[in-house]
Design an enzyme around this catalytic site. Structure first.
Site, PDB file in Angstrom:
ATOM      1  N   TYR A  22       0.793  -1.229   0.000  1.00 21.17           N
ATOM      2  CA  TYR A  22       0.000   0.000   0.000  1.00 21.17           C
ATOM      3  C   TYR A  22       0.826   1.279   0.000  1.00 21.17           C
ATOM      4  O   TYR A  22       0.271   2.370  -0.079  1.00 21.17           O
ATOM      5  CB  TYR A  22      -0.949   0.008   1.205  1.00 21.17           C
ATOM      6  CG  TYR A  22      -1.882  -1.176   1.198  1.00 21.17           C
ATOM      7  CD1 TYR A  22      -2.928  -1.256   0.289  1.00 21.17           C
ATOM      8  CD2 TYR A  22      -1.697  -2.229   2.083  1.00 21.17           C
ATOM      9  CE1 TYR A  22      -3.772  -2.350   0.263  1.00 21.17           C
ATOM     10  CE2 TYR A  22      -2.545  -3.329   2.068  1.00 21.17           C
ATOM     11  CZ  TYR A  22      -3.572  -3.391   1.155  1.00 21.17           C
ATOM     12  OH  TYR A  22      -4.403  -4.466   1.128  1.00 21.17           O
ATOM     13  N   ASN A  69     -13.015   2.691  -2.067  1.00 18.00           N
ATOM     14  CA  ASN A  69     -12.112   1.600  -1.730  1.00 18.00           C
ATOM     15  C   ASN A  69     -12.685   0.982  -0.459  1.00 18.00           C
ATOM     16  O   ASN A  69     -12.497   1.510   0.632  1.00 18.00           O
ATOM     17  CB  ASN A  69     -10.688   2.111  -1.502  1.00 18.00           C
ATOM     18  CG  ASN A  69      -9.697   0.992  -1.251  1.00 18.00           C
ATOM     19  OD1 ASN A  69     -10.084  -0.115  -0.905  1.00 18.00           O
ATOM     20  ND2 ASN A  69      -8.423   1.288  -1.419  1.00 18.00           N
ATOM     21  N   HIS A  75     -15.099  -7.976  -0.479  1.00 14.88           N
ATOM     22  CA  HIS A  75     -15.190  -9.403  -0.739  1.00 14.88           C
ATOM     23  C   HIS A  75     -16.405 -10.088  -0.135  1.00 14.88           C
ATOM     24  O   HIS A  75     -16.700 -11.228  -0.500  1.00 14.88           O
ATOM     25  CB  HIS A  75     -13.911 -10.091  -0.245  1.00 14.88           C
ATOM     26  CG  HIS A  75     -12.679  -9.344  -0.633  1.00 14.88           C
ATOM     27  ND1 HIS A  75     -12.307  -9.144  -1.950  1.00 14.88           N
ATOM     28  CD2 HIS A  75     -11.755  -8.687   0.108  1.00 14.88           C
ATOM     29  CE1 HIS A  75     -11.198  -8.429  -1.990  1.00 14.88           C
ATOM     30  NE2 HIS A  75     -10.850  -8.133  -0.753  1.00 14.88           N
ATOM     31  N   ASP A  82     -25.714  -3.533  -1.547  1.00 14.38           N
ATOM     32  CA  ASP A  82     -27.084  -3.034  -1.638  1.00 14.38           C
ATOM     33  C   ASP A  82     -27.134  -1.510  -1.533  1.00 14.38           C
ATOM     34  O   ASP A  82     -27.945  -0.869  -2.206  1.00 14.38           O
ATOM     35  CB  ASP A  82     -27.957  -3.669  -0.564  1.00 14.38           C
ATOM     36  CG  ASP A  82     -28.243  -5.143  -0.826  1.00 14.38           C
ATOM     37  OD1 ASP A  82     -27.962  -5.628  -1.942  1.00 14.38           O
ATOM     38  OD2 ASP A  82     -28.743  -5.818   0.103  1.00 14.38           O
ATOM     39  N   HIS A  95      -8.972  -0.106  -5.848  1.00  9.33           N
ATOM     40  CA  HIS A  95      -8.011  -0.816  -5.004  1.00  9.33           C
ATOM     41  C   HIS A  95      -6.620  -0.315  -5.365  1.00  9.33           C
ATOM     42  O   HIS A  95      -6.302  -0.177  -6.553  1.00  9.33           O
ATOM     43  CB  HIS A  95      -8.077  -2.326  -5.224  1.00  9.33           C
ATOM     44  CG  HIS A  95      -9.436  -2.884  -4.980  1.00  9.33           C
ATOM     45  ND1 HIS A  95      -9.911  -3.125  -3.709  1.00  9.33           N
ATOM     46  CD2 HIS A  95     -10.430  -3.212  -5.835  1.00  9.33           C
ATOM     47  CE1 HIS A  95     -11.147  -3.595  -3.801  1.00  9.33           C
ATOM     48  NE2 HIS A  95     -11.480  -3.646  -5.078  1.00  9.33           N
ATOM     49  N   SER A  97      -3.791  -1.945  -4.691  1.00  9.62           N
ATOM     50  CA  SER A  97      -3.018  -3.088  -5.179  1.00  9.62           C
ATOM     51  C   SER A  97      -3.762  -3.760  -6.327  1.00  9.62           C
ATOM     52  O   SER A  97      -4.955  -3.545  -6.534  1.00  9.62           O
ATOM     53  CB  SER A  97      -2.791  -4.090  -4.042  1.00  9.62           C
ATOM     54  OG  SER A  97      -4.009  -4.710  -3.683  1.00  9.62           O
ATOM     55  N   ARG A 106      -9.102 -12.296  -2.541  1.00 10.24           N
ATOM     56  CA  ARG A 106      -9.136 -10.887  -2.944  1.00 10.24           C
ATOM     57  C   ARG A 106      -9.609 -10.703  -4.394  1.00 10.24           C
ATOM     58  O   ARG A 106      -9.910  -9.599  -4.814  1.00 10.24           O
ATOM     59  CB  ARG A 106      -7.764 -10.245  -2.771  1.00 10.24           C
ATOM     60  CG  ARG A 106      -7.348 -10.155  -1.318  1.00 10.24           C
ATOM     61  CD  ARG A 106      -6.096  -9.291  -1.155  1.00 10.24           C
ATOM     62  NE  ARG A 106      -5.504  -9.463   0.141  1.00 10.24           N
ATOM     63  CZ  ARG A 106      -5.869  -8.795   1.233  1.00 10.24           C
ATOM     64  NH1 ARG A 106      -6.847  -7.923   1.182  1.00 10.24           N
ATOM     65  NH2 ARG A 106      -5.270  -9.012   2.385  1.00 10.24           N
TER      66      ARG A 106
END
Length: 136
Positions: A22, A69, A75, A82, A95, A97, A106
């Protein structure tokens, strides 16, 4: 243009955890760079580790676009999915990465299907690329 940048669970630890993934900059430092890039636009930043707070922020958003993010909520959070599905504001999943080059869990996103698009793998620039897409 008004853009809302939402960061979910554990992203408050950016710059502290997993620097090889990150980066070394804090989320606050990244947000300042994003603001500088979009200096002619209205940028709002929000971070929470609470799924309910993230959902409420999406539901109450009054902006041209949301850059989200969701962190690990990506996940498995059907509540977040919703909330995205019920807003008329377009949402781009982000994201830092490349999630497709990491652990198998992931690679699964329950929110992608209800998002306008997905940007991943460009570090902090993933946010900028997503924000720029609203100008196209």
């Amino acid at each position: 243009m008004k853009l809302l940048f939402i960061n979910g669970v554990n992203l408050n630890m950016t710059g502290v955890r997993e620097k090889d993934v990150y980066g070394a900059q804090t989320l606050e430092e990244i947000n300042k760079e994003i603001s500088a890039h979009f200096k002619g636009d209205d940028c709002e930043f929000f971070q929470s580790n609470s799924e309910g707070e993230l959902c409420a922020k999406i539901q109450s958003a009054h902006c041209d676009g949301i850059i989200l993010n969701a962190g690990a909520y990506t996940h498995y959070s059907y509540a977040l999915r919703d909330a995205i599905a019920c807003t008329s504001v377009p949402v781009i999943e982000v994201h830092m990465s490349n999630v497709h080059a990491r652990e198998p869990f992931r690679r699964v996103s329950v929110i992608s299907e209800v998002c306008k698009g997905v940007v991943c793998g460009f570090g902090k620039n993933s946010y900028i690329l997503a924000g720029e897409s609203f100008k196209l």
